[in-house]
Write a protein that holds these residues in place. Structure first.
Motif, mmCIF file in Angstrom:
data_model
loop_
_atom_site.group_PDB
_atom_site.id
_atom_site.type_symbol
_atom_site.label_atom_id
_atom_site.label_comp_id
_atom_site.label_asym_id
_atom_site.label_seq_id
_atom_site.Cartn_x
_atom_site.Cartn_y
_atom_site.Cartn_z
ATOM 1 N N THR A 1 43.527 11.600 25.752
ATOM 2 C CA THR A 1 42.349 12.479 25.756
ATOM 3 C C THR A 1 42.507 13.594 24.730
ATOM 4 O O THR A 1 43.614 14.049 24.442
ATOM 5 C CB THR A 1 42.107 13.106 27.147
ATOM 6 N N PHE A 2 41.354 14.018 24.204
ATOM 7 C CA PHE A 2 41.288 15.145 23.269
ATOM 8 C C PHE A 2 40.222 16.118 23.766
ATOM 9 O O PHE A 2 39.067 15.723 23.974
ATOM 10 C CB PHE A 2 40.920 14.666 21.856
ATOM 11 N N ASP A 3 40.591 17.375 23.938
ATOM 12 C CA ASP A 3 39.638 18.391 24.376
ATOM 13 C C ASP A 3 38.999 19.105 23.188
ATOM 14 O O ASP A 3 39.628 19.288 22.136
ATOM 15 C CB ASP A 3 40.337 19.440 25.258
ATOM 16 N N ASP A 4 37.748 19.491 23.375
ATOM 17 C CA ASP A 4 37.005 20.417 22.500
ATOM 18 C C ASP A 4 36.267 19.752 21.345
ATOM 19 O O ASP A 4 35.468 20.399 20.686
ATOM 20 C CB ASP A 4 37.904 21.536 21.954
ATOM 21 N N ALA A 5 36.487 18.487 21.087
ATOM 22 C CA ALA A 5 35.691 17.727 20.106
ATOM 23 C C ALA A 5 35.721 18.337 18.717
ATOM 24 O O ALA A 5 34.699 18.411 18.030
ATOM 25 C CB ALA A 5 34.244 17.589 20.597
ATOM 26 N N TYR A 6 36.902 18.763 18.296
ATOM 27 C CA TYR A 6 37.022 19.312 16.945
ATOM 28 C C TYR A 6 36.744 18.230 15.903
ATOM 29 O O TYR A 6 36.987 17.045 16.121
ATOM 30 C CB TYR A 6 38.424 19.888 16.727
ATOM 31 N N ARG A 7 36.263 18.681 14.749
ATOM 32 C CA ARG A 7 35.926 17.741 13.680
ATOM 33 C C ARG A 7 37.143 16.974 13.199
ATOM 34 O O ARG A 7 37.014 15.847 12.690
ATOM 35 C CB ARG A 7 35.264 18.494 12.520
ATOM 36 N N ASP A 8 38.335 17.553 13.367
ATOM 37 C CA ASP A 8 39.534 16.837 12.930
ATOM 38 C C ASP A 8 39.738 15.539 13.700
ATOM 39 O O ASP A 8 40.450 14.647 13.241
ATOM 40 C CB ASP A 8 40.776 17.723 13.023
#
Length: 271
Positions: A94-101
């Motif tokens: 999982t990845f939080d915050d949906a950053y453009r990276d």
């Protein structure tokens, strides 16, 4: 036993105790579901919330080479529904915050290693930045999210609307927050899973009445899962689907710590 041997044995015990406290070397691996939590990915800089792209590639390569079975939340829901067994070495990324990276750095790696990941979006900040941290890291816009939501390697989940802790909300605030999330995703026509990652890992765990109200709300809104932090391996099938524990992967973690967390949920014995 001679005095030198006694001293050596004492030193050895101290070293083993320290390694166990810091790296859990004597703690056996845990069986169950590991859910990894990442935030930002960078081409060079690292900090508690930022893992370098080189380190992430090492993590993904390890998962692939060591035969880890990377699941999506859709697949997890199906396993539970069908009463099926959890695959050996099961993990969710999982990845939080949906950053453009995520789109520029993570997506190519997911495709390279044929892995899946879920991105949790704070929906009020689509196309903006991490204002909740007083930062300027860009969050993906609606078109980017819509594009990646159609990719078989990615799921989109909820990270609240305003990136506020559910531990600080009344039940009416939670209801409004969820409704705003669902309406935003529908408005932008973004495909998503009904999974919430609590911002800051916060939820009313010390208020049993509010917690029961929250769970009832989640069931009414047909949420499948909600995720805290916790740094533990989850049992299967999960006894508390709205308190699934995630393992916080930090940029300051070396590769040995990553491997330890993956197998045991945490490195430090009492973290």
């Amino acid at each position: 036993m001679t005095i030198p041997l006694i001293v050596f044995a004492a030193i050895l015990l101290v070293v083993i105790a320290w390694l166990t406290l810091e790296y859990s070397i004597l703690v056996p691996p845990k069986r169950g579901l590991a859910i990894l939590l990442y935030h930002k990915i960078s081409n060079g800089n690292r900090d508690a919330l930022t893992v370098t792209a080189d380190d992430l590639e090492l993590h993904f390569a390890f998962l692939k080479e060591r035969g880890y079975h990377v699941l999506s939340f859709r697949e997890l829901k199906e396993l539970i529904r069908d009463g099926a067994s959890l695959p050996r070495k099961a993990v969710i990324i999982t990845f939080d915050d949906a950053y453009r990276d995520f789109r520029t750095l993570v997506m190519p790696m997911l495709k390279k290693f044929d892995l899946k990941a879920t991105v949790f979006v704070p929906l009020a900040y689509i196309g903006k930045a991490n204002i909740w941290d007083k930062g300027n890291d860009p969050v993906m816009d609606a078109e980017e999210l819509k594009q990646i939501s159609g990719d078989p390697h990615v799921e989109i989940g909820l990270h609240s609307f305003l990136h506020k802790s559910y531990g600080d909300m009344a039940i009416t605030d939670m209801e409004e927050d969820l409704d705003n999330c669902f309406s935003s995703l529908s408005f932008y026509n973004i495909r998503y899973v009904r999974v919430l990652a609590y911002p800051y890992g916060g939820y009313p765990k010390k208020d049993p009445i509010l917690k029961e109200q929250m769970i009832s709300l989640f069931k009414t809104r047909e949420l499948d899962f909600a995720l805290r932090i916790g740094n533990r391996i989850n049992s299967f099938p999960p006894r508390r689907p709205f308190e699934l524990k995630r393992i916080d992967i930090k940029g300051s973690d070396n590769f040995f710590i990553f491997r330890t967390k993956l197998r045991k949920g945490r490195a430090k014995l009492f973290s």
